[in-house]
Design an enzyme around this catalytic site. Structure first.
Site, mmCIF file in Angstrom:
data_model
loop_
_atom_site.group_PDB
_atom_site.id
_atom_site.type_symbol
_atom_site.label_atom_id
_atom_site.label_comp_id
_atom_site.label_asym_id
_atom_site.label_seq_id
_atom_site.Cartn_x
_atom_site.Cartn_y
_atom_site.Cartn_z
ATOM 1 N N ARG A 57 -3.922 -13.045 3.696
ATOM 2 C CA ARG A 57 -4.722 -12.802 2.499
ATOM 3 C C ARG A 57 -4.020 -11.938 1.459
ATOM 4 O O ARG A 57 -4.009 -12.278 0.266
ATOM 5 C CB ARG A 57 -6.050 -12.103 2.875
ATOM 6 C CG ARG A 57 -7.111 -13.027 3.377
ATOM 7 C CD ARG A 57 -7.947 -12.337 4.419
ATOM 8 N NE ARG A 57 -7.138 -12.126 5.591
ATOM 9 C CZ ARG A 57 -6.988 -13.036 6.567
ATOM 10 N NH1 ARG A 57 -7.660 -14.138 6.527
ATOM 11 N NH2 ARG A 57 -6.182 -12.814 7.591
ATOM 12 N N THR A 58 -3.474 -10.811 1.884
ATOM 13 C CA THR A 58 -2.960 -9.868 0.880
ATOM 14 C C THR A 58 -1.793 -10.487 0.119
ATOM 15 O O THR A 58 -1.757 -10.476 -1.112
ATOM 16 C CB THR A 58 -2.543 -8.551 1.561
ATOM 17 O OG1 THR A 58 -3.621 -8.125 2.394
ATOM 18 C CG2 THR A 58 -2.248 -7.480 0.548
ATOM 19 N N LYS A 86 20.670 -6.678 8.675
ATOM 20 C CA LYS A 86 22.053 -6.173 8.770
ATOM 21 C C LYS A 86 22.085 -4.649 8.712
ATOM 22 O O LYS A 86 23.150 -4.057 8.625
ATOM 23 C CB LYS A 86 22.890 -6.736 7.618
ATOM 24 C CG LYS A 86 22.928 -8.250 7.551
ATOM 25 C CD LYS A 86 23.708 -8.671 6.292
ATOM 26 C CE LYS A 86 23.313 -10.058 5.844
ATOM 27 N NZ LYS A 86 23.704 -10.308 4.445
ATOM 28 N N ARG A 107 4.291 -4.243 1.965
ATOM 29 C CA ARG A 107 3.581 -3.949 3.220
ATOM 30 C C ARG A 107 4.633 -3.597 4.254
ATOM 31 O O ARG A 107 5.628 -4.312 4.402
ATOM 32 C CB ARG A 107 2.759 -5.150 3.691
ATOM 33 C CG ARG A 107 2.205 -4.927 5.098
ATOM 34 C CD ARG A 107 1.244 -5.995 5.537
ATOM 35 N NE ARG A 107 -0.031 -5.876 4.857
ATOM 36 C CZ ARG A 107 -1.101 -6.609 5.174
ATOM 37 N NH1 ARG A 107 -1.037 -7.512 6.151
ATOM 38 N NH2 ARG A 107 -2.228 -6.462 4.521
ATOM 39 N N HIS A 135 -4.773 1.101 2.838
ATOM 40 C CA HIS A 135 -4.704 -0.271 2.308
ATOM 41 C C HIS A 135 -5.556 -0.266 1.028
ATOM 42 O O HIS A 135 -6.636 -0.825 0.975
ATOM 43 C CB HIS A 135 -5.268 -1.237 3.348
ATOM 44 C CG HIS A 135 -4.952 -2.694 3.104
ATOM 45 N ND1 HIS A 135 -4.462 -3.179 1.912
ATOM 46 C CD2 HIS A 135 -5.099 -3.772 3.908
ATOM 47 C CE1 HIS A 135 -4.309 -4.496 2.004
ATOM 48 N NE2 HIS A 135 -4.675 -4.877 3.206
HETATM 49 N N1 CP Z 1 -7.164 -8.089 4.890
HETATM 50 C C1 CP Z 1 -5.839 -8.217 5.074
HETATM 51 O O1 CP Z 1 -5.065 -7.287 4.834
HETATM 52 O O2 CP Z 1 -5.463 -9.440 5.555
HETATM 53 P P1 CP Z 1 -3.965 -9.906 5.785
HETATM 54 O O3 CP Z 1 -3.413 -9.068 6.930
HETATM 55 O O4 CP Z 1 -4.046 -11.360 6.133
HETATM 56 O O5 CP Z 1 -3.196 -9.647 4.533
#
Ligand code: CP
Length: 308
Positions: A57-58, A86, A107, A135
Site C-alpha cells: 500500500r504505502t 555491495k 521505508r 509511520h
Molecule cells: N499500511 C501499510 O503500511 O501497508 P504496506 O506495508 O503494504 O505498505
C-alpha cells in the site's frame, strides 16, 4: 510553519493546525481528481521511493499519488538489487538518489533511518515507516479516513487493538489522536502493551486512556476499533511471538456486542486478526482506508514539493 520543503519524519514534528491543513488539501484534491480524472501540479517533478522493507500500500499509493499529480517516479522495492548489497551506506544511497529526484520516500527497518536520511540531503524526506518507531503518512490517511467516516474526530471512543508494542502505525496514531478530545482504549496482550514513554506522553497531554487485555468487554464502548497485525518480523525471539500469536480475532461473534455504528480500521496487511466475513459488514472501513492513501499522499507530495 507550513509544509513547503519540509521533511515528514514523525507526527511529533507537526502541530494540529499543520495536520488539519493537510487533510483539507487532501479533500480538495480528492474532489478535483473526481471531476478532472488527472491533475498536472507536479509535471517535471520526480519522486524516488526507497523501500528497504516490503510494502504494497504505502509504496504503490505514493507512486499512484505522484502519477495522479502529473509527476514521475523512480526507485526500488527491495535493496537486494541495489548497491546496498555491495556495502553502500544509507547516507551515500540517499545522497546519490538526491541527484536524481525532487522528493524521497523511504521505508527502512532501522528506527531513526528517515531522520538520518533527512540530515544528509536537501530534498524533502518522507518517512514511510522506520522500524517499530513511526509511520506518519499512515496516520495522516487514518485521520482523513476517520474524519470522512464520522465527520469529526473529537468525542470518539477509539480502541487500538493488537500489537501496540511493535506496531509503528499505532504509535504514530496515538500521538496524533492526542490533539483531539478522544477516549483511547489500548487493547493488547500484556507482552505487547504500548511503550511506557508513549503512555506517559499521552497522560501528560490529557488523553483519557484505558489499558486492557479484554476485547469483548471493551467492544460495546467503542465508536472505532483500529486493529493491527502482530508484527512477527520485529520479535527478537520466535518463542516470544508464539506466546501471543493469534491472541485476538475480530469476527461475526466478537461483533455481536458492538454497536451498529462501530467502524473497524486496519492499516493492513492482515493475517488472521480480522476474519474475511467482517469485510461485507457495515463495520468494515479498511478498504476505504486504503483508498485514502492516494489523496493524502497527493497532498503530502504536492505541499512538500511546493507545487500546490
Ligand atoms: N499500511 C501499510 O503500511 O501497508 P504496506 O506495508 O503494504 O505498505
Amino acid at each position: 510553519m507550513d509544509w513547503k520543503g519540509r521533511d515528514v519524519i514523525s507526527v511529533r514534528d507537526f502541530s494540529k493546525e499543520d495536520i488539519e491543513f493537510l487533510l483539507k488539501v487532501a479533500e480538495r484534491l480528492e474532489k478535483e481528481l473526481e471531476e478532472k480524472g488527472s491533475l498536472d501540479y507536479a509535471g517535471g517533478k520526480i519522486l524516488a521511493t526507497l523501500f528497504f522493507e516490503p510494502s504494497t500500500r504505502t509504496r504503490m499509493s505514493f507512486e499512484s499519488a505522484m502519477h495522479r499529480l502529473g509527476g514521475s517516479v523512480i526507485g526500488f522495492s527491495s535493496a537486494a538489487t541495489t548497491s546496498v548489497r555491495k556495502g553502500e551506506s544509507l547516507a551515500d544511497t540517499v545522497r546519490t538518489v538526491e541527484q536524481y529526484s525532487d522528493v524521497i520516500v523511504i521505508r527502512h527497518p532501522m528506527e531513526g533511518a528517515a531522520r538520518l536520511a533527512a540530515e544528509m540531503v536537501e530534498v524533502p524526506i518522507i518517512n514511510a515507516g522506520d522500524g517499530s518507531n513511526q509511520h506518519p503518512t499512515q496516520t495522516l490517511l487514518d485521520l482523513y479516513t476517520i474524519k470522512r467516516a464520522f465527520g469529526r474526530i473529537d468525542g470518539l471512543k477509539i480502541g487500538l487493538l493488537g500489537d501496540l508494542k511493535y506496531g509503528r502505525t499505532v504509535h504514530s496514531l496515538a500521538e496524533a489522536l492526542a490533539f483531539y478530545d478522544v477516549g483511547l482504549y489500548l487493547i493488547s496482550p500484556r507482552l505487547l502493551r504500548m511503550p511506557r514513554h508513549i503512555i506517559e506522553e499521552l497522560h501528560e497531554r490529557g488523553v483519557e486512556i484505558h489499558e486492557t487485555t479484554d476485547l469483548e468487554g471493551t467492544i460495546p464502548e467503542l465508536d472505532l476499533l483500529y486493529v493491527t497485525r502482530i508484527q512477527r518480523e520485529r520479535f527478537p525471539d520466535e518463542e516470544e511471538y508464539l506466546k501471543v500469536k493469534g491472541s485476538y480475532q475480530v469476527n461475526r461473534r466478537t461483533l455481536e456486542k458492538a454497536t451498529e455504528k462501530l467502524k473497524i480500521m486496519h492499516p493492513l496487511p492482515r493475517v488472521d486478526e480480522i476474519h474475511p466475513e467482517v469485510d461485507r459488514s457495515g463495520h468494515a472501513l479498511y478498504f476505504r482506508q486504503v483508498f485514502s492513501g492516494v489523496p493524502v499522499r497527493m497532498a503530502l507530495l504536492g505541499l512538500t514539493l511546493r507545487v500546490l
